[in-house]
Write a protein that holds these residues in place. Sequence first.
Motif, PDB file in Angstrom:
ATOM      1  N   TYR A   1      -2.599   8.442 -26.780  1.00 49.78           N
ATOM      2  CA  TYR A   1      -2.149   9.826 -26.548  1.00 49.78           C
ATOM      3  C   TYR A   1      -1.862  10.027 -25.074  1.00 49.78           C
ATOM      4  O   TYR A   1      -2.399   9.324 -24.215  1.00 49.78           O
ATOM      5  N   ASN A   2      -1.002  11.021 -24.783  1.00 44.82           N
ATOM      6  CA  ASN A   2      -0.738  11.333 -23.382  1.00 44.82           C
ATOM      7  C   ASN A   2      -1.716  12.390 -22.886  1.00 44.82           C
ATOM      8  O   ASN A   2      -2.535  12.925 -23.656  1.00 44.82           O
ATOM      9  N   ARG A   3      -1.634  12.685 -21.595  1.00 44.77           N
ATOM     10  CA  ARG A   3      -2.644  13.561 -20.992  1.00 44.77           C
ATOM     11  C   ARG A   3      -2.633  14.960 -21.593  1.00 44.77           C
ATOM     12  O   ARG A   3      -3.680  15.561 -21.814  1.00 44.77           O
ATOM     13  N   THR A   4      -1.455  15.510 -21.839  1.00 45.96           N
ATOM     14  CA  THR A   4      -1.384  16.872 -22.359  1.00 45.96           C
ATOM     15  C   THR A   4      -2.006  16.961 -23.746  1.00 45.96           C
ATOM     16  O   THR A   4      -2.741  17.907 -24.045  1.00 45.96           O
ATOM     17  N   TYR A   5      -1.709  15.972 -24.572  1.00 45.52           N
ATOM     18  CA  TYR A   5      -2.335  15.964 -25.898  1.00 45.52           C
ATOM     19  C   TYR A   5      -3.853  15.847 -25.766  1.00 45.52           C
ATOM     20  O   TYR A   5      -4.609  16.433 -26.549  1.00 45.52           O
ATOM     21  N   GLY A   6      -4.299  15.103 -24.773  1.00 45.37           N
ATOM     22  CA  GLY A   6      -5.730  14.901 -24.582  1.00 45.37           C
ATOM     23  C   GLY A   6      -6.499  16.163 -24.271  1.00 45.37           C
ATOM     24  O   GLY A   6      -7.726  16.188 -24.405  1.00 45.37           O
ATOM     25  N   LEU A   7      -5.803  17.233 -23.865  1.00 40.04           N
ATOM     26  CA  LEU A   7      -6.462  18.519 -23.586  1.00 40.04           C
ATOM     27  C   LEU A   7      -5.983  19.638 -24.504  1.00 40.04           C
ATOM     28  O   LEU A   7      -6.379  20.782 -24.329  1.00 40.04           O
ATOM     29  N   LEU A   8      -5.124  19.317 -25.488  1.00 42.05           N
ATOM     30  CA  LEU A   8      -4.535  20.370 -26.316  1.00 42.05           C
ATOM     31  C   LEU A   8      -5.569  21.055 -27.198  1.00 42.05           C
ATOM     32  O   LEU A   8      -5.628  22.287 -27.249  1.00 42.05           O
ATOM     33  N   LEU A   9      -6.392  20.292 -27.907  1.00 43.94           N
ATOM     34  CA  LEU A   9      -7.358  20.884 -28.830  1.00 43.94           C
ATOM     35  C   LEU A   9      -8.799  20.763 -28.358  1.00 43.94           C
ATOM     36  O   LEU A   9      -9.661  21.530 -28.787  1.00 43.94           O
ATOM     37  N   CYS A  10      -9.063  19.768 -27.530  1.00 45.17           N
ATOM     38  CA  CYS A  10     -10.377  19.601 -26.911  1.00 45.17           C
ATOM     39  C   CYS A  10     -10.203  18.559 -25.816  1.00 45.17           C
ATOM     40  O   CYS A  10      -9.093  18.068 -25.603  1.00 45.17           O
ATOM     41  N   ASP A  11     -11.282  18.237 -25.125  1.00 48.71           N
ATOM     42  CA  ASP A  11     -11.220  17.141 -24.158  1.00 48.71           C
ATOM     43  C   ASP A  11     -11.387  15.848 -24.947  1.00 48.71           C
ATOM     44  O   ASP A  11     -12.492  15.386 -25.198  1.00 48.71           O
ATOM     45  N   LEU A  12     -10.259  15.265 -25.364  1.00 51.89           N
ATOM     46  CA  LEU A  12     -10.302  14.110 -26.254  1.00 51.89           C
ATOM     47  C   LEU A  12     -10.956  12.902 -25.594  1.00 51.89           C
ATOM     48  O   LEU A  12     -11.539  12.049 -26.266  1.00 51.89           O
ATOM     49  N   ASP A  13     -10.879  12.812 -24.267  1.00 57.96           N
ATOM     50  CA  ASP A  13     -11.534  11.703 -23.564  1.00 57.96           C
ATOM     51  C   ASP A  13     -13.048  11.725 -23.770  1.00 57.96           C
ATOM     52  O   ASP A  13     -13.705  10.688 -23.697  1.00 57.96           O
ATOM     53  N   ALA A  14     -13.603  12.927 -23.994  1.00 55.85           N
ATOM     54  CA  ALA A  14     -15.048  13.052 -24.168  1.00 55.85           C
ATOM     55  C   ALA A  14     -15.499  12.725 -25.589  1.00 55.85           C
ATOM     56  O   ALA A  14     -16.700  12.626 -25.845  1.00 55.85           O
ATOM     57  N   VAL A  15     -14.552  12.560 -26.502  1.00 52.43           N
ATOM     58  CA  VAL A  15     -14.874  12.237 -27.892  1.00 52.43           C
ATOM     59  C   VAL A  15     -15.037  10.727 -28.026  1.00 52.43           C
ATOM     60  O   VAL A  15     -14.181   9.973 -27.559  1.00 52.43           O
ATOM     61  N   PRO A  16     -16.111  10.242 -28.639  1.00 53.14           N
ATOM     62  CA  PRO A  16     -16.269   8.789 -28.825  1.00 53.14           C
ATOM     63  C   PRO A  16     -15.057   8.205 -29.553  1.00 53.14           C
ATOM     64  O   PRO A  16     -14.513   8.833 -30.466  1.00 53.14           O
ATOM     65  N   PRO A  17     -14.605   7.026 -29.162  1.00 56.67           N
ATOM     66  CA  PRO A  17     -13.411   6.437 -29.789  1.00 56.67           C
ATOM     67  C   PRO A  17     -13.476   6.385 -31.303  1.00 56.67           C
ATOM     68  O   PRO A  17     -12.467   6.612 -31.973  1.00 56.67           O
ATOM     69  N   GLU A  18     -14.652   6.098 -31.868  1.00 59.79           N
ATOM     70  CA  GLU A  18     -14.751   5.995 -33.321  1.00 59.79           C
ATOM     71  C   GLU A  18     -14.592   7.345 -34.020  1.00 59.79           C
ATOM     72  O   GLU A  18     -14.400   7.398 -35.242  1.00 59.79           O
ATOM     73  N   ASP A  19     -14.670   8.442 -33.267  1.00 64.13           N
ATOM     74  CA  ASP A  19     -14.508   9.775 -33.847  1.00 64.13           C
ATOM     75  C   ASP A  19     -13.125  10.367 -33.592  1.00 64.13           C
ATOM     76  O   ASP A  19     -12.854  11.501 -34.008  1.00 64.13           O
ATOM     77  N   ARG A  20     -12.261   9.626 -32.919  1.00 61.97           N
ATOM     78  CA  ARG A  20     -10.923  10.149 -32.619  1.00 61.97           C
ATOM     79  C   ARG A  20     -10.017  10.001 -33.842  1.00 61.97           C
ATOM     80  O   ARG A  20      -9.169   9.123 -33.931  1.00 61.97           O
ATOM     81  N   ASN A  21     -10.241  10.876 -34.777  1.00 63.88           N
ATOM     82  CA  ASN A  21      -9.503  10.935 -36.030  1.00 63.88           C
ATOM     83  C   ASN A  21      -9.251  12.400 -36.326  1.00 63.88           C
ATOM     84  O   ASN A  21     -10.192  13.209 -36.305  1.00 63.88           O
ATOM     85  N   CYS A  22      -8.016  12.766 -36.585  1.00 60.48           N
ATOM     86  CA  CYS A  22      -7.668  14.182 -36.724  1.00 60.48           C
ATOM     87  C   CYS A  22      -8.387  14.846 -37.892  1.00 60.48           C
ATOM     88  O   CYS A  22      -8.745  16.025 -37.815  1.00 60.48           O
ATOM     89  N   LEU A  23      -8.596  14.108 -38.983  1.00 58.35           N
ATOM     90  CA  LEU A  23      -9.332  14.676 -40.110  1.00 58.35           C
ATOM     91  C   LEU A  23     -10.782  14.939 -39.739  1.00 58.35           C
ATOM     92  O   LEU A  23     -11.323  16.024 -39.984  1.00 58.35           O
ATOM     93  N   VAL A  24     -11.429  13.949 -39.146  1.00 58.19           N
ATOM     94  CA  VAL A  24     -12.822  14.101 -38.743  1.00 58.19           C
ATOM     95  C   VAL A  24     -12.969  15.263 -37.768  1.00 58.19           C
ATOM     96  O   VAL A  24     -13.862  16.118 -37.911  1.00 58.19           O
ATOM     97  N   LEU A  25     -12.091  15.334 -36.785  1.00 57.08           N
ATOM     98  CA  LEU A  25     -12.168  16.394 -35.790  1.00 57.08           C
ATOM     99  C   LEU A  25     -11.888  17.762 -36.410  1.00 57.08           C
ATOM    100  O   LEU A  25     -12.549  18.751 -36.074  1.00 57.08           O
TER     101      LEU A  25
END
Length: 309
Positions: free
Chosen positions: A146-170
Amino acid sequence: MTTMAQEPAVRPREAEIRRHELAAFLRSRRERITPEQVGLPRGRRRRTPGLRREEVAQLSAVGVTWYTWLEQARDIQVSVQVLDALARTLLLDAGERAHLFTLAGTTDPTPATTCPSVTPAMRAVLEQLEPYPACLQNARYDILAYNRTYGLLLCDLDAVPPEDRNCLVLSYTHPEWQSSIVHLEETQRLMAARFRAAMAGHLAEPAWKMLLGRLRTESPEFREAWDRHEVVAHRTKRKEFLNRHVGRVVLDHTDLWLSPETGPRMVTYVPADEESRERLEKLRLISLGKATDLKGRGELRDQPRTTRT
């Protein structure tokens, strides 16, 4: 002939050693976790260091007897779904998780933290789309990059563990992600319906079954949506988000498919009006400031983010 005669005797011995190593590893991980770490009260009469077996079983949604047998190195079958649940309950890091699956003699179906299928050209496209939010996803809704803007669109995606970076789970379990979606219930229902349609071609694959099991376990809302048996195809749609940094943005969502099959895709969000365009530009500047701050602390990773297979 000597080798063939010895081989059957070696394999059961190796399996037995693995079971005992697995049992010892699970006990050691269980004993290091405090009840407070997993949201449980300590109580006055706790003598067991760390968690009790029944607590691990309850948090992992498995039977107490079955988990006890596992710690006793009994010869029982362990599914990848159960191993995944245990890894989450025991707060295993990436290396410990890999060790758990190795001892169990199976392959971890969870995507890795890097994705070799995301090429430098794809990463360059994501970056050039700024300030428009964009990411790469697979058919399971795993966020691959993902790009930087997407990374802050819905939450701070960088702070989400990689295994949880799934749109359904989130969308079903992450409070900040959920609060950023204006029409949350409709979005959740449609995503469950699209996931059911996509899963029809992957019913026997462990990664898909594991994701479905996790969603059904962790979200009553998902169980309700899933049990409707609705099926919806992917389509372009206008979406509204309430971003914590810049406020409401209205975006047109488009899936750009990367293969003839409806699998990997580039997801893009284009502003539907001038106000949303201006707010996306502001969000991009905020993301750049965050990146500068991370760089100053030595935490900045290559952009755009590549997260999983």
